[in-house]
Design an enzyme around this catalytic site. Structure first.
Site, mmCIF file in Angstrom:
data_model
loop_
_atom_site.group_PDB
_atom_site.id
_atom_site.type_symbol
_atom_site.label_atom_id
_atom_site.label_comp_id
_atom_site.label_asym_id
_atom_site.label_seq_id
_atom_site.Cartn_x
_atom_site.Cartn_y
_atom_site.Cartn_z
ATOM 1 N N ARG A 8 0.832 -1.202 0.000
ATOM 2 C CA ARG A 8 0.000 0.000 0.000
ATOM 3 C C ARG A 8 0.865 1.251 0.000
ATOM 4 O O ARG A 8 0.569 2.240 -0.664
ATOM 5 C CB ARG A 8 -0.901 -0.043 1.238
ATOM 6 C CG ARG A 8 -1.911 1.100 1.325
ATOM 7 C CD ARG A 8 -2.854 0.816 2.485
ATOM 8 N NE ARG A 8 -3.495 2.035 2.932
ATOM 9 C CZ ARG A 8 -4.003 2.183 4.135
ATOM 10 N NH1 ARG A 8 -3.935 1.189 5.003
ATOM 11 N NH2 ARG A 8 -4.585 3.302 4.485
ATOM 12 N N GLY A 58 -11.681 0.992 9.364
ATOM 13 C CA GLY A 58 -10.793 0.596 8.272
ATOM 14 C C GLY A 58 -9.934 1.751 7.813
ATOM 15 O O GLY A 58 -9.732 2.726 8.540
ATOM 16 N N CYS A 59 -9.432 1.665 6.606
ATOM 17 C CA CYS A 59 -8.579 2.708 6.042
ATOM 18 C C CYS A 59 -9.290 4.054 6.098
ATOM 19 O O CYS A 59 -10.433 4.186 5.661
ATOM 20 C CB CYS A 59 -8.211 2.361 4.602
ATOM 21 S SG CYS A 59 -7.291 3.662 3.761
ATOM 22 N N PHE A 60 -8.606 5.067 6.619
ATOM 23 C CA PHE A 60 -9.276 6.362 6.786
ATOM 24 C C PHE A 60 -9.562 7.087 5.476
ATOM 25 O O PHE A 60 -10.364 8.019 5.442
ATOM 26 C CB PHE A 60 -8.518 7.286 7.742
ATOM 27 C CG PHE A 60 -7.017 7.335 7.623
ATOM 28 C CD1 PHE A 60 -6.355 7.130 6.423
ATOM 29 C CD2 PHE A 60 -6.241 7.615 8.750
ATOM 30 C CE1 PHE A 60 -4.978 7.202 6.336
ATOM 31 C CE2 PHE A 60 -4.856 7.687 8.683
ATOM 32 C CZ PHE A 60 -4.223 7.469 7.465
#
Length: 235
Positions: A8, A58-60
Protein backbone atom coordinates in the site's frame (compact mmCIF):
# COMPACT_ATOMS: atom_id res chain seq x y z
CA UNK A 1 0.00 -7.53 7.45
CA UNK A 2 3.45 -6.06 6.86
CA UNK A 3 3.38 -7.15 3.20
CA UNK A 4 0.08 -5.35 2.70
CA UNK A 5 1.45 -2.24 4.38
CA UNK A 6 4.54 -2.24 2.15
CA UNK A 7 2.43 -2.73 -0.98
CA UNK A 8 0.00 0.00 0.00
CA UNK A 9 2.88 2.36 0.81
CA UNK A 10 4.52 1.67 -2.56
CA UNK A 11 1.29 2.41 -4.41
CA UNK A 12 0.88 5.56 -2.34
CA UNK A 13 4.25 6.77 -3.59
CA UNK A 14 3.30 6.02 -7.16
CA UNK A 15 0.00 7.83 -6.76
CA UNK A 16 1.73 10.87 -5.30
CA UNK A 17 4.10 10.86 -8.26
CA UNK A 18 1.15 10.76 -10.63
CA UNK A 19 2.29 7.61 -12.41
CA UNK A 20 -0.49 5.24 -11.45
CA UNK A 21 -3.99 5.23 -12.88
CA UNK A 22 -7.16 3.22 -12.68
CA UNK A 23 -6.46 -0.50 -12.85
CA UNK A 24 -9.14 -2.92 -11.76
CA UNK A 25 -6.63 -5.76 -12.16
CA UNK A 26 -5.10 -4.95 -8.77
CA UNK A 27 -6.53 -7.40 -6.24
CA UNK A 28 -6.99 -5.10 -3.28
CA UNK A 29 -10.30 -6.36 -1.99
CA UNK A 30 -13.56 -4.86 -3.07
CA UNK A 31 -16.31 -2.66 -1.75
CA UNK A 32 -19.25 -4.31 -0.05
CA UNK A 33 -22.81 -3.25 -0.71
CA UNK A 34 -24.13 -0.66 1.67
CA UNK A 35 -27.08 -1.60 3.89
CA UNK A 36 -30.05 0.75 4.03
CA UNK A 37 -30.64 1.28 7.74
CA UNK A 38 -33.42 2.97 9.73
CA UNK A 39 -32.54 6.16 11.57
CA UNK A 40 -31.78 5.89 15.29
CA UNK A 41 -34.87 5.78 17.48
CA UNK A 42 -32.86 7.73 20.05
CA UNK A 43 -30.80 10.76 19.01
CA UNK A 44 -28.97 13.61 20.68
CA UNK A 45 -30.86 16.56 22.04
CA UNK A 46 -28.58 19.57 21.67
CA UNK A 47 -28.77 23.22 20.72
CA UNK A 48 -25.09 23.38 19.75
CA UNK A 49 -24.05 24.46 16.28
CA UNK A 50 -20.74 22.61 16.30
CA UNK A 51 -19.77 19.20 17.62
CA UNK A 52 -17.11 16.59 16.90
CA UNK A 53 -17.28 12.82 16.56
CA UNK A 54 -14.47 10.33 15.90
CA UNK A 55 -15.12 7.20 13.87
CA UNK A 56 -12.80 4.31 12.97
CA UNK A 57 -13.75 1.86 10.25
CA UNK A 58 -10.79 0.60 8.27
CA UNK A 59 -8.58 2.71 6.04
CA UNK A 60 -9.28 6.36 6.79
CA UNK A 61 -9.21 7.34 3.09
CA UNK A 62 -12.69 5.97 2.45
CA UNK A 63 -14.25 6.94 5.79
CA UNK A 64 -13.05 10.50 5.31
CA UNK A 65 -14.28 10.53 1.72
CA UNK A 66 -17.78 9.49 2.76
CA UNK A 67 -18.19 12.05 5.54
CA UNK A 68 -16.80 14.85 3.38
CA UNK A 69 -19.90 14.41 1.20
CA UNK A 70 -22.43 14.61 4.05
CA UNK A 71 -24.51 17.78 4.35
CA UNK A 72 -23.91 19.55 7.64
CA UNK A 73 -20.35 18.26 8.03
CA UNK A 74 -17.90 21.14 8.43
CA UNK A 75 -14.73 19.06 8.22
CA UNK A 76 -13.57 15.45 8.18
CA UNK A 77 -9.92 14.89 9.05
CA UNK A 78 -8.02 11.61 8.74
CA UNK A 79 -5.91 10.68 11.73
CA UNK A 80 -5.24 8.37 14.63
CA UNK A 81 -7.09 7.72 17.90
CA UNK A 82 -6.76 5.24 20.75
CA UNK A 83 -3.02 5.47 21.35
CA UNK A 84 -0.34 7.87 22.51
CA UNK A 85 0.81 11.00 20.70
CA UNK A 86 4.33 9.58 20.43
CA UNK A 87 3.16 6.73 18.15
CA UNK A 88 0.67 8.67 16.01
CA UNK A 89 2.55 8.25 12.72
CA UNK A 90 1.43 6.20 9.73
CA UNK A 91 4.42 3.84 9.63
CA UNK A 92 4.26 3.23 13.38
CA UNK A 93 0.48 2.76 13.52
CA UNK A 94 0.67 0.32 10.60
CA UNK A 95 2.68 -2.07 12.78
CA UNK A 96 -0.56 -2.77 14.65
CA UNK A 97 0.67 -2.53 18.24
CA UNK A 98 0.15 1.12 19.18
CA UNK A 99 -3.48 0.98 20.27
CA UNK A 100 -4.31 3.50 17.56
CA UNK A 101 -6.98 3.01 14.94
CA UNK A 102 -7.02 4.84 11.63
CA UNK A 103 -9.84 7.28 12.38
CA UNK A 104 -11.69 10.30 11.09
CA UNK A 105 -12.61 13.31 13.20
CA UNK A 106 -15.90 14.74 11.95
CA UNK A 107 -16.88 18.27 12.88
CA UNK A 108 -20.56 18.89 12.17
CA UNK A 109 -23.47 21.23 12.76
CA UNK A 110 -26.13 19.32 14.75
CA UNK A 111 -28.80 21.69 13.47
CA UNK A 112 -28.11 20.39 9.95
CA UNK A 113 -27.11 16.78 10.56
CA UNK A 114 -27.54 14.96 13.86
CA UNK A 115 -25.07 12.67 15.57
CA UNK A 116 -27.57 9.86 15.05
CA UNK A 117 -27.59 10.46 11.30
CA UNK A 118 -23.81 10.29 11.24
CA UNK A 119 -24.06 6.95 13.04
CA UNK A 120 -26.58 5.75 10.47
CA UNK A 121 -24.19 6.61 7.61
CA UNK A 122 -21.20 5.17 9.49
CA UNK A 123 -22.86 1.78 9.99
CA UNK A 124 -24.53 1.75 6.59
CA UNK A 125 -22.01 2.84 3.95
CA UNK A 126 -18.77 4.06 5.55
CA UNK A 127 -17.68 0.57 6.61
CA UNK A 128 -18.82 -2.92 7.55
CA UNK A 129 -19.41 -3.05 11.32
CA UNK A 130 -19.38 -6.86 11.43
CA UNK A 131 -15.70 -7.30 10.51
CA UNK A 132 -13.43 -7.77 13.52
CA UNK A 133 -10.04 -6.04 13.39
CA UNK A 134 -10.16 -5.76 9.63
CA UNK A 135 -11.93 -3.98 6.83
CA UNK A 136 -11.83 -5.31 3.30
CA UNK A 137 -8.21 -6.01 2.36
CA UNK A 138 -6.77 -4.38 5.51
CA UNK A 139 -6.09 -6.47 8.62
CA UNK A 140 -5.07 -5.52 12.16
CA UNK A 141 -6.39 -3.71 15.22
CA UNK A 142 -5.53 -0.39 13.57
CA UNK A 143 -8.42 -1.12 11.17
CA UNK A 144 -10.95 -1.99 13.86
CA UNK A 145 -14.52 -0.74 13.95
CA UNK A 146 -14.67 1.76 16.80
CA UNK A 147 -16.40 4.92 17.93
CA UNK A 148 -14.39 7.16 20.23
CA UNK A 149 -17.29 8.63 22.15
CA UNK A 150 -17.07 12.16 23.49
CA UNK A 151 -19.43 12.56 26.40
CA UNK A 152 -22.37 10.71 27.88
CA UNK A 153 -24.81 11.72 25.12
CA UNK A 154 -22.73 10.16 22.34
CA UNK A 155 -22.26 7.08 24.50
CA UNK A 156 -26.00 6.81 25.14
CA UNK A 157 -27.03 7.30 21.50
CA UNK A 158 -24.33 4.95 20.18
CA UNK A 159 -25.25 2.16 22.61
CA UNK A 160 -28.93 2.54 21.81
CA UNK A 161 -28.38 2.43 18.05
CA UNK A 162 -26.18 -0.67 18.19
CA UNK A 163 -28.86 -2.34 20.32
CA UNK A 164 -31.55 -1.23 17.86
CA UNK A 165 -29.69 -2.59 14.83
CA UNK A 166 -28.83 -5.82 16.64
CA UNK A 167 -32.44 -6.42 17.71
CA UNK A 168 -33.64 -5.80 14.16
CA UNK A 169 -30.96 -8.18 12.78
CA UNK A 170 -29.94 -5.51 10.30
CA UNK A 171 -26.78 -7.47 9.50
CA UNK A 172 -26.27 -11.18 8.93
CA UNK A 173 -23.39 -11.21 11.41
CA UNK A 174 -23.10 -9.58 14.86
CA UNK A 175 -21.96 -5.97 15.10
CA UNK A 176 -18.42 -5.84 16.54
CA UNK A 177 -18.06 -2.06 16.78
CA UNK A 178 -16.35 -0.99 20.00
CA UNK A 179 -17.28 2.12 21.97
CA UNK A 180 -14.01 3.48 23.28
CA UNK A 181 -13.20 6.43 25.50
CA UNK A 182 -11.87 9.45 23.66
CA UNK A 183 -8.34 10.30 24.78
CA UNK A 184 -7.18 12.47 21.91
CA UNK A 185 -7.12 12.66 18.13
CA UNK A 186 -3.98 13.15 16.07
CA UNK A 187 -4.30 14.31 12.44
CA UNK A 188 -2.58 12.12 9.88
CA UNK A 189 0.17 13.28 7.57
CA UNK A 190 -0.76 15.73 4.81
CA UNK A 191 -0.45 13.08 2.10
CA UNK A 192 -3.38 11.18 3.64
CA UNK A 193 -5.76 14.15 3.75
CA UNK A 194 -8.37 14.42 0.96
CA UNK A 195 -6.83 11.29 -0.58
CA UNK A 196 -10.04 10.06 -2.21
CA UNK A 197 -10.64 13.41 -3.92
CA UNK A 198 -7.03 13.90 -4.99
CA UNK A 199 -6.51 10.35 -6.31
CA UNK A 200 -9.85 9.17 -7.74
CA UNK A 201 -8.12 6.74 -10.17
CA UNK A 202 -5.87 5.16 -7.54
CA UNK A 203 -6.73 1.41 -7.61
CA UNK A 204 -7.42 1.08 -3.88
CA UNK A 205 -9.82 4.05 -4.04
CA UNK A 206 -11.55 2.83 -7.21
CA UNK A 207 -12.16 -0.65 -5.83
CA UNK A 208 -12.82 0.00 -2.15
CA UNK A 209 -13.87 3.58 -1.55
CA UNK A 210 -15.54 5.31 -4.50
CA UNK A 211 -18.43 2.79 -4.27
CA UNK A 212 -19.03 3.95 -0.68
CA UNK A 213 -19.56 7.54 -1.82
CA UNK A 214 -21.85 6.30 -4.60
CA UNK A 215 -23.86 4.30 -2.05
CA UNK A 216 -24.18 7.36 0.18
CA UNK A 217 -25.65 9.26 -2.76
CA UNK A 218 -27.97 6.41 -3.70
CA UNK A 219 -29.21 5.38 -0.25
CA UNK A 220 -29.28 8.77 1.50
CA UNK A 221 -29.72 11.44 -1.19
CA UNK A 222 -31.19 13.84 1.36
CA UNK A 223 -27.87 13.84 3.23
CA UNK A 224 -25.54 13.86 0.23
CA UNK A 225 -23.68 16.89 -1.06
CA UNK A 226 -21.81 16.74 -4.35
CA UNK A 227 -18.97 19.07 -3.36
CA UNK A 228 -16.79 17.57 -0.62
CA UNK A 229 -15.59 19.56 2.39
CA UNK A 230 -11.82 19.33 1.97
CA UNK A 231 -9.11 19.63 4.61
CA UNK A 232 -6.76 21.46 2.26
CA UNK A 233 -9.35 23.83 0.84
CA UNK A 234 -8.15 26.70 3.02
CA UNK A 235 -4.43 26.08 2.55
Amino acid sequence: MKTLFTWRRTLLGLAAAGVIGQCSAFSLGGAEEGVLLPPPALDENTQAHSETAVFAGGCFWGVQGVFQHVKGVKSAVSGYAGGAASTAQYERVSEGDTGHAESVQVTFDPTQVSYGTLLQIYFSVAHNPTELNRQGPDHGTQYRSAIFVQGSEQQRVSEAYIAQLSAAKSFEQPIVTRLESYNGFYPAEEEHQDFLTEHPTYPYIVINDLPKVAQLKQLYPQHYQEKPVLVKAGL
